[in-house]
Every structure is written in C-alpha cells, then in structure tokens.
Motif scaffolding. Structure first.
Motif, PDB file in Angstrom:
ATOM      1  N   LEU A 112      82.901 -54.061 -44.095  1.00 40.33           N
ATOM      2  CA  LEU A 112      83.846 -52.986 -44.397  1.00 40.33           C
ATOM      3  C   LEU A 112      84.506 -53.255 -45.759  1.00 40.33           C
ATOM      4  N   ALA A 113      85.791 -52.949 -45.899  1.00 43.78           N
ATOM      5  CA  ALA A 113      86.433 -53.105 -47.202  1.00 43.78           C
ATOM      6  C   ALA A 113      86.792 -54.547 -47.503  1.00 43.78           C
ATOM      7  N   ASP A 114      87.400 -55.236 -46.528  1.00 40.12           N
ATOM      8  CA  ASP A 114      87.855 -56.604 -46.776  1.00 40.12           C
ATOM      9  C   ASP A 114      87.860 -57.451 -45.507  1.00 40.12           C
ATOM     10  N   ASN A 115      87.101 -57.029 -44.493  1.00 43.23           N
ATOM     11  CA  ASN A 115      87.024 -57.789 -43.248  1.00 43.23           C
ATOM     12  C   ASN A 115      86.067 -58.964 -43.370  1.00 43.23           C
ATOM     13  N   TYR A 116      86.277 -59.942 -42.473  1.00 43.63           N
ATOM     14  CA  TYR A 116      85.275 -60.968 -42.232  1.00 43.63           C
ATOM     15  C   TYR A 116      84.881 -60.938 -40.765  1.00 43.63           C
ATOM     16  N   ILE A 117      83.572 -60.916 -40.528  1.00 43.58           N
ATOM     17  CA  ILE A 117      83.011 -61.176 -39.207  1.00 43.58           C
ATOM     18  C   ILE A 117      82.607 -62.647 -39.223  1.00 43.58           C
ATOM     19  N   TRP A 118      82.984 -63.383 -38.192  1.00 45.82           N
ATOM     20  CA  TRP A 118      82.680 -64.804 -38.184  1.00 45.82           C
ATOM     21  C   TRP A 118      81.417 -65.070 -37.372  1.00 45.82           C
ATOM     22  N   LEU A 119      80.460 -65.732 -38.008  1.00 48.86           N
ATOM     23  CA  LEU A 119      79.206 -66.140 -37.376  1.00 48.86           C
ATOM     24  C   LEU A 119      79.255 -67.654 -37.184  1.00 48.86           C
ATOM     25  N   LEU A 120      79.132 -68.098 -35.951  1.00 52.71           N
ATOM     26  CA  LEU A 120      79.090 -69.518 -35.641  1.00 52.71           C
ATOM     27  C   LEU A 120      77.721 -69.835 -35.055  1.00 52.71           C
ATOM     28  N   HIS A 121      77.068 -70.873 -35.574  1.00 49.42           N
ATOM     29  CA  HIS A 121      75.765 -71.227 -35.035  1.00 49.42           C
ATOM     30  C   HIS A 121      75.593 -72.741 -34.970  1.00 49.42           C
ATOM     31  N   ASP A 122      74.659 -73.160 -34.134  1.00 45.25           N
ATOM     32  CA  ASP A 122      74.493 -74.585 -33.846  1.00 45.25           C
ATOM     33  C   ASP A 122      73.459 -75.285 -34.712  1.00 45.25           C
ATOM     34  N   VAL A 143      86.507 -70.306 -22.466  1.00 40.42           N
ATOM     35  CA  VAL A 143      85.202 -69.668 -22.618  1.00 40.42           C
ATOM     36  C   VAL A 143      84.175 -70.771 -22.849  1.00 40.42           C
ATOM     37  N   MET A 144      83.248 -70.900 -21.931  1.00 39.60           N
ATOM     38  CA  MET A 144      82.195 -71.909 -22.028  1.00 39.60           C
ATOM     39  C   MET A 144      80.882 -71.205 -22.325  1.00 39.60           C
ATOM     40  N   LEU A 145      80.279 -71.543 -23.432  1.00 41.36           N
ATOM     41  CA  LEU A 145      79.002 -70.941 -23.812  1.00 41.36           C
ATOM     42  C   LEU A 145      77.915 -72.014 -23.770  1.00 41.36           C
ATOM     43  N   PRO A 146      76.846 -71.778 -23.007  1.00 37.45           N
ATOM     44  CA  PRO A 146      75.772 -72.763 -22.959  1.00 37.45           C
ATOM     45  C   PRO A 146      74.933 -72.795 -24.222  1.00 37.45           C
ATOM     46  N   SER A 147      74.865 -71.658 -24.935  1.00 41.58           N
ATOM     47  CA  SER A 147      74.040 -71.590 -26.138  1.00 41.58           C
ATOM     48  C   SER A 147      74.594 -70.497 -27.050  1.00 41.58           C
ATOM     49  N   PRO A 148      75.089 -70.894 -28.249  1.00 40.78           N
ATOM     50  CA  PRO A 148      75.228 -72.275 -28.704  1.00 40.78           C
ATOM     51  C   PRO A 148      76.271 -73.008 -27.867  1.00 40.78           C
ATOM     52  N   ALA A 149      76.063 -74.270 -27.638  1.00 43.96           N
ATOM     53  CA  ALA A 149      76.961 -75.043 -26.783  1.00 43.96           C
ATOM     54  C   ALA A 149      78.351 -75.072 -27.414  1.00 43.96           C
ATOM     55  N   ALA A 150      79.290 -74.372 -26.818  1.00 43.53           N
ATOM     56  CA  ALA A 150      80.623 -74.248 -27.398  1.00 43.53           C
ATOM     57  C   ALA A 150      81.639 -74.018 -26.295  1.00 43.53           C
ATOM     58  N   ARG A 151      82.848 -74.473 -26.566  1.00 47.86           N
ATOM     59  CA  ARG A 151      83.951 -74.315 -25.619  1.00 47.86           C
ATOM     60  C   ARG A 151      85.175 -73.863 -26.404  1.00 47.86           C
ATOM     61  N   PHE A 152      85.772 -72.777 -25.952  1.00 46.77           N
ATOM     62  CA  PHE A 152      86.940 -72.235 -26.630  1.00 46.77           C
ATOM     63  C   PHE A 152      88.082 -72.038 -25.644  1.00 46.77           C
ATOM     64  N   MET A 197      79.306 -77.470 -35.438  1.00 45.53           N
ATOM     65  CA  MET A 197      79.139 -76.023 -35.444  1.00 45.53           C
ATOM     66  C   MET A 197      79.245 -75.498 -36.879  1.00 45.53           C
ATOM     67  N   HIS A 198      78.288 -74.717 -37.297  1.00 47.33           N
ATOM     68  CA  HIS A 198      78.304 -74.106 -38.619  1.00 47.33           C
ATOM     69  C   HIS A 198      79.101 -72.800 -38.554  1.00 47.33           C
ATOM     70  N   VAL A 199      79.975 -72.589 -39.536  1.00 52.50           N
ATOM     71  CA  VAL A 199      80.863 -71.437 -39.552  1.00 52.50           C
ATOM     72  C   VAL A 199      80.602 -70.628 -40.822  1.00 52.50           C
ATOM     73  N   VAL A 200      80.245 -69.357 -40.639  1.00 49.80           N
ATOM     74  CA  VAL A 200      79.857 -68.514 -41.777  1.00 49.80           C
ATOM     75  C   VAL A 200      80.664 -67.219 -41.751  1.00 49.80           C
ATOM     76  N   PRO A 201      81.428 -66.931 -42.805  1.00 41.77           N
ATOM     77  CA  PRO A 201      82.109 -65.628 -42.896  1.00 41.77           C
ATOM     78  C   PRO A 201      81.149 -64.565 -43.422  1.00 41.77           C
ATOM     79  N   ILE A 202      81.037 -63.462 -42.687  1.00 45.03           N
ATOM     80  CA  ILE A 202      80.192 -62.343 -43.118  1.00 45.03           C
ATOM     81  C   ILE A 202      81.106 -61.220 -43.616  1.00 45.03           C
TER      82      ILE A 202
END
Length: 254
Positions: free
Chosen positions: A9-19, A94-103, A1-6
C-alpha cells in the motif's frame, strides 16, 4: 527466524517470517499480491497468518491468502474480522508447528479496542500500537489504555526486534526531536533513518532498547518529557496527562 518487511500500500509493512527451510507466516497482510510475490521469489510455503487488528490496511489481503493457501488465520475476537479461523486473547500462546514458532499474545488496546501484539522468536509484532520513535493514534481507545499497553511492551527484553505496521520513523523522529532536542540517542537514530531511507531501505525493525532510549511515548517519565509538559502547562504529576499531551501534539504536528 528470518524476518522480512514487505512494503505494501502507501506505507505499510507486511511482516514475513520464515525458518530458512521453506515454511513461512505473514503478519497483517493488507494486500495479497506482495505476499504472493515474496513467497514465489523465495520458494516459501505459507503456513499461517497472524492479524493484530481489524483495519483494512492490515487485513485486506488475508481472505485471498487464506483461500489460496488454505492456512489458519489467528486474530483477536472482533466481529469486524470475520475471516479468522482462530481467535486469540491476552495471555494466549500461538504454537505453530511449521515454521516452528511460539508467540505470546498481549492485549494492547488504544489504537483499537481489540488490538493485540504477538511476542516470540525475538520479535514483537505490534501492528499500529508501537511505532519506531512513535505510537499509533487512538481511534477507539483512551490515553490510559494506550499508555498501559505501551508500558507492557516496554518490559520486554531490550534486544527484541520491533516489527511495526508502517514506515513512519522519519516523521516520528522530526516530532520526537521537538520534545527531546538534546537526546543523543534520538539524534543518532534520526541520522540512521535518514541514511536508510535515502537508500530506499526500511527503517525497521529496530530494537526495543533503541526505542526506550529515543521514543518519547516510552519516555513519559523522563526529565525531558516532564520539562516539555511543564512548558506546555500539562499536569506533570499525572503521567497519563503527559502521554495524552504528547499524543495530542503529535496529532497536530506539521
């Protein structure tokens, strides 16, 4: 899984995870525009949104993203998060079929009473509970709750990547250095962060092993923290009192 901090705002990170195959999820989108830009730039399709807690800087863009992409929104059961399509609680998966991920969902009250973290795919999505070299303020919870939450996170594998909600590492490092001035791992992390930030690069994610070696809020049982508490007349046989003293000192740190 690729993990990208976006950055947002002032100092937040939104986390983008993609396959790597076009499907993505986002965590704690405080605003929608940076997410839309990142998706468009990478040719990704948003499939799900995960929320850790109710604060506006973590959910402010979720409604617009849900509407524009028609995706499910996973969040703790809290009336202050009225846009969730799926409520999650401690122990849920949490089971996600796409992107295939389990949390796995872990309840981590302290910063807020309903805060959750998501653990899976080698990452810890911890919102404002655990920061690099620090932890969140206790706006709703108690020191006992926050310490118990951090204790739970500390048991995760050391190579877990810690994806927190803010770029606070440099400031946290300055405080941590007053607690453990002789901690070599902390000094190395502080220098690393200075180099990263000078290049306008994120200081996170780091690993949980690095946090265990340098983050004073995960080290309330260390000799250095106990000695610091003794010097500040804190009851050293009470680890909750030690944690509360550390958090109180950080709240007023210049």
């Amino acid at each position: 899984m690729h993990v990208v901090p976006i950055p947002a705002l002032a100092d937040n990170y939104i986390w983008l995870l993609h396959d790597g195959h076009g499907s993505a999820l986002v965590v704690d989108p405080g605003e929608s525009a940076p997410v839309e830009a990142a998706l468009a730039a990478s040719g990704l399709t948003l499939r799900a949104i995960l929320l850790t807690h109710h604060h506006p800087d973590h959910i402010g863009g979720a409604a617009a993203l849900r509407e524009s992409h028609g995706v499910p929104v996973y969040a703790p059961a809290d009336e202050r998060i009225d846009l969730a399509t799926h409520h999650v609680a401690d122990g849920d998966t949490v089971m996600l079929p796409s992107p295939a991920a389990r949390f796995r969902v872990i309840a981590v009250p302290g910063h807020t009473t309903s805060h959750v973290a998501y653990v899976g795919e080698g990452v810890l999505l911890c919102g404002d509970t655990l920061f690099s070299l620090g932890c969140g303020r206790m706006f709703e919870g108690t020191p006992a709750q926050m310490l118990a939450s951090l204790d739970r996170l500390a048991t995760l594998p050391g190579d877990t990547r810690v994806c927190c909600g803010h770029e606070y590492t440099a400031a946290n490092g300055r405080f941590a250095s007053t607690i453990e001035p002789e901690n070599a791992a902390l000094a190395a992390r502080v220098q690393q962060v200075a180099t990263l930030r000078a290049a306008n690069r994120p200081s996170v994610p780091g690993t949980l092993a690095d946090e265990l070696a340098a983050n004073p809020f995960l080290r309330v049982d260390s000799h250095a923290v106990i000695d610091w508490c003794r010097r500040h007349e804190v009851h050293t046989d009470d680890r909750i009192a030690r944690f509360a003293a550390l958090r109180g000192a950080k709240d007023t740190f210049g």
